[in-house]
Scaffold this active site. Structure first.
Site, PDB file in Angstrom:
ATOM      1  N   ARG A  41      26.155   4.581  59.148  1.00  0.00           N
ATOM      2  CA  ARG A  41      25.211   4.240  59.966  1.00  0.00           C
ATOM      3  C   ARG A  41      23.849   4.965  60.099  1.00  0.00           C
ATOM      4  NH1 ARG A  41      27.796   5.627  66.162  1.00  0.00           N
ATOM      5  NH2 ARG A  41      26.954   7.714  65.814  1.00  0.00           N
ATOM      6  N   MET A  80      35.859 -13.992  89.350  1.00  0.00           N
ATOM      7  CA  MET A  80      34.838 -13.055  89.199  1.00  0.00           C
ATOM      8  C   MET A  80      34.918 -12.089  90.129  1.00  0.00           C
ATOM      9  SD  MET A  80      30.696 -14.123  89.544  1.00  0.00           S
ATOM     10  CE  MET A  80      30.640 -15.380  88.232  1.00  0.00           C
ATOM     11  N   TYR A  87      42.626 -19.888  89.064  1.00  0.00           N
ATOM     12  CA  TYR A  87      42.175 -20.857  88.282  1.00  0.00           C
ATOM     13  C   TYR A  87      43.230 -21.079  86.872  1.00  0.00           C
ATOM     14  CZ  TYR A  87      37.627 -20.136  90.016  1.00  0.00           C
ATOM     15  OH  TYR A  87      36.414 -20.035  90.679  1.00  0.00           O
ATOM     16  N   LYS A 128      25.422  10.438  76.989  1.00  0.00           N
ATOM     17  CA  LYS A 128      25.045   8.922  76.838  1.00  0.00           C
ATOM     18  C   LYS A 128      25.992   8.157  77.286  1.00  0.00           C
ATOM     19  CE  LYS A 128      27.752   8.309  72.685  1.00  0.00           C
ATOM     20  NZ  LYS A 128      28.237   9.078  71.496  1.00  0.00           N
TER      21      LYS A 128
HETATM   22  C1  LIG Z   1      29.120  10.107  71.202  1.00  0.00           C
HETATM   23  C2  LIG Z   1      28.747  10.794  70.079  1.00  0.00           C
HETATM   24  C3  LIG Z   1      29.515  12.040  69.986  1.00  0.00           C
HETATM   25  C4  LIG Z   1      30.794  12.432  70.771  1.00  0.00           C
HETATM   26  O1  LIG Z   1      31.927  11.602  70.514  1.00  0.00           O
HETATM   27  P1  LIG Z   1      33.289  11.641  71.148  1.00  0.00           P
HETATM   28  O2  LIG Z   1      34.243  11.177  70.196  1.00  0.00           O
HETATM   29  O3  LIG Z   1      33.159  10.897  72.483  1.00  0.00           O
HETATM   30  O4  LIG Z   1      33.440  13.236  71.346  1.00  0.00           O
HETATM   31  C5  LIG Z   1      29.138  12.975  68.932  1.00  0.00           C
HETATM   32  N1  LIG Z   1      28.104  12.881  68.209  1.00  0.00           N
HETATM   33  C6  LIG Z   1      27.391  11.491  68.192  1.00  0.00           C
HETATM   34  C7  LIG Z   1      26.255  11.378  67.477  1.00  0.00           C
HETATM   35  C8  LIG Z   1      27.691  10.796  69.069  1.00  0.00           C
HETATM   36  O5  LIG Z   1      26.913   9.446  69.352  1.00  0.00           O
END
Ligand SMILES: *Cc1c(COP(=O)(O)O)cnc(C)c1O
Length: 368
Positions: free
Chosen positions: A135, A308, A260, A37
């Site tokens: 969550r 920037m 700046y 992801k």
């Molecule tokens: C991102 C994620 C992981 C991996 O977590 P890390 O700390 O990067 O190993 C595992 N399970 C879920 C549901 C995640 O969203």
């Protein structure tokens, strides 16, 4: 250069593969799911997935449905788990692209069932349980009846049950023990009845909690070469490098203001190198006046405010010239700027630094 940006993210596929091998060894017989992801934690989702697949990985995890579709279209095979969400009109994608949803509401189940019934096809689903992350997910007490209720949905097959730890990166944290106890209790029943795979471990648990490995480990940050708690670790190889080039070198007299807000005034004659990197490129403005980068194999300080697209470096006493490489993340000679080092200055975690550098810089190249 051929008209390309001076700023470049280089991703080392061999490092990604080496991390996969090293972590597979640590996991013993338990298979790893590579979490890709966040555009592969900034490393390029498809690029990273291909590197892990080449090393033998055939389980991948993403947040959204569209990411899974993109992986399939790029030819990634094996299990692709969609952990977060999908839209009301999206059920067909799971069947068309052989993607596995994580669900925790009957509304989600009903959408997937309707599609399965219409096309006379079956879909494997994983259930999500909230064991303390606060969550997504069912309450542990709900799982049994939710699973039993899926008997009404003959086109869905319960193939997995998962949860997620809030602090598995802390060795011995009581919340991890408690979450694991809750998870194992509900997961045992599902395993017995439906033969599901159980998974709760992330990188933190991979390092700190072997008792939580269950049937699969969803590993993210460690695959990209960072320790989940920001600790130094010999067995992990950072895969991302962020580099640019010097575009001007000038000697300023004492008393000159730089950038700046005139927040940096030279105390003595000072040689200043300019790089075409700014907050647009992910270089957080909080790194102004103190953040470090590498040039000529040495650490130098960013001075004045980061703009920037431009930042200034104090290169006094150095023989640097226009065109010399500057490294904002990664190794140059004997020196190295780690994502954890940058994260520490910014009061964040390596995950965010990698995501932001990766997202902000579209000029990727691979390191082979
Ligand atoms: C991102 C994620 C992981 C991996 O977590 P890390 O700390 O990067 O190993 C595992 N399970 C879920 C549901 C995640 O969203």
């Amino acid at each position: 250069m051929k008209g390309e940006s001076f700023n470049r993210i280089t991703v080392d596929a061999a490092a990604l593969a080496a991390n996969y091998y090293a972590l597979t060894e640590r996991a013993g017989d338990i298979p790893l799911m590579a979490m890709v992801k966040g555009d592969g934690y900034g490393h390029g989702m498809v690029y990273a997935a291909r590197a892990f697949a080449g090393a033998g990985c055939h389980r991948f995890g993403v947040a959204e449905l569209c990411e899974g579709v993109e992986l399939r279209r790029a030819g990634i095979e094996g299990m692709i788990l969609i952990t977060t969400c999908f839209g009301n009109e999206d059920a067909s994608f799971f069947y068309d692209f052989d993607l596995t949803p994580v669900i925790s509401t009957s509304a989600q189940a009903a959408l997937l069932e309707a599609e399965g019934a219409a096309r006379k096809d079956e879909l494997e689903v994983h259930l999500k349980v909230n064991t303390g992350m606060g969550r997504l997910g069912l309450w542990p007490e709900e799982v049994e009846s939710f699973a039993a209720g899926l008997a009404e949905f003959p086109h869905l097959k319960i193939a997995g049950v998962m949860s997620h730890f809030p602090e598995a990166d802390i060795p011995g944290s009581p919340s991890t023990a408690e979450a694991l106890m809750k998870f194992k209790k509900v997961a045992a029943g599902l395993k017995e009845r439906y033969g599901v795979i159980r998974h709760i471990a992330n990188s933190g648990a991979l390092f700190n909690h072997p008792e939580a490995y269950c049937d699969m480990i969803r590993v993210g940050i460690a695959l990209y070469g960072c320790h989940p708690a920001g600790l130094a670790h010999d067995g992990l190889v950072p895969a991302m490098r962020f580099s640019s080039r010097i575009i001007q070198v000038k000697d300023f007299p004492a008393g000159s203001a730089i950038s700046y807000g005139r927040t940096f005034i030279t105390e003595k004659p000072t040689r200043i190198a300019v790089i075409p990197v700014g907050y647009e490129d992910g270089l957080n403005r909080h790194l102004s006046n103190g953040g470090e980068v590498l040039t000529g194999g040495r650490r130098v300080q960013i001075c004045g405010r980061i703009c920037m697209n431009i930042s200034m470096l104090d290169v006094s006493d150095m023989e640097v010239k226009v065109g010399d490489e500057v490294v904002l993340l990664g190794r140059q000679g004997e020196e190295c700027i780690s994502a954890d080092e940058v994260a520490k200055v910014l009061d964040t975690i390596s995950y965010e630094v990698l995501c932001i550098y990766g997202h902000a810089n579209k000029h990727f190249s691979s390191a082979e």
